[in-house]
Design an enzyme around this catalytic site. Sequence first.
Site: not given
Ligand SMILES: *Cc1c(COP(=O)(O)O)cnc(C)c1O
Length: 388
Positions: A42, A137, A259, A307
């Site tokens: 992701k 969540r 800065y 930046m």
């Molecule tokens: C992002 C995520 C993972 C991967 O987690 P890591 O800590 O990067 O290994 C696995 N399962 C879910 C549901 C996630 O949202």
Amino acid sequence: MDVDISKLSAGGVVTVDLGALVDNYRSVGRLAAGSRCAAVVKADAYGLGMRPVSRALFDAGCDAFFVATVAEGRELRDELSQAAIYVLEGPGGFDAVAALRAANLVPVLNSIEQVRIWSNPVRPAACVLHLDTGMSRLGLAPEEVGQLTASDSLLRGLQIEYVMTHLACADEPDNPANDEQLRLFDSLRSALPAAATSIGNSAGIQLGSRFCGDLVRPGIALYGGSPVRGSTSPFREVVGLYGRVLQLRTISRSTPVGYGAAHTAHPPARLATLGLGYADGYPRSLGGRGFAVVAGTRVPVVGAVSMDSVVIDVTAVAPDAIRVDDAVQLLGGGIGLAEVAGLAGTIDYEILTGLSRRLSRRYHGMQSETGPVVGVTGFEPATSTSRR
Ligand SMILES: *Cc1c(COP(=O)(O)O)cnc(C)c1O
């Protein structure tokens, strides 16, 4: 390194060692022996480039991938026609069901509402059922699991490939919440039709086989990050970050730097300005705290991070050891991801996902039949991705 990053034409570059990535995938696979090992790609594979990262893992035998969104899933399907692709957000947005089905994506169902949207008794399709056991969540709450088990018609419309849960405190091996989540998971799924399980992320896998399940979902471990908070990663380093030297100056009288004049340089200091800044994901919080490596010597970041630029003090480096257009390393090569994240007051994940699209990505470390390096050669715009 099998890619030359001694000179840069861009302001900064991210290098991605695909060989190390694949090694890490195999290491995680050994830790989770007996489980199928997916890869979580992701957020553009945590900023490293979803297509080249996924392609390298697929070629190394990984056949299951997790993305966050339907859009990410569609892009990955375009790259990998054969892999199983799981979508963590599930069938949420407008037209999501049609988009998921069209691209042969498997949604993670996170609520009874999503179960209703996906369930189809005429054409049941594969899904992952996500049970919330303590994150609050995503995932079905225990009451929703009750509603589902009470409905034969909903269940008949699902082809549940995995029942999954996600651990909140897996990065704290001694936290009793881990066992509590596992107990709740087992009790909730006992009421459901028998299905394979998916539990561990990178940190969960380290807790042992009980926390793996039939399918593990590592992300950060593959990219060389540390799954356990505050500790150095046991995995191979995958990512390097380099900035191009824009200017060099020798200080002849005490003078403020950057800065807010947060730093004062005193003669005979030598300063180098590098062409990347907080807009590129080099955190502003590293002003006066970060480090670079020049010709094997660790030197400090001085003054505020701007930046588009950052200033380092290279007084400790031989004058001819650094020149304009040289690539100076700010991450990797002795400056660990965990260290940078710690100094910046954040976590490995945020450093990696923050690396901007403006930085070009260069892939190395993979042998191919056709040439020494698979992936990008030379400097391509950050938006272009390698494809085969
Ligand atoms: C992002 C995520 C993972 C991967 O987690 P890591 O800590 O990067 O290994 C696995 N399962 C879910 C549901 C996630 O949202």
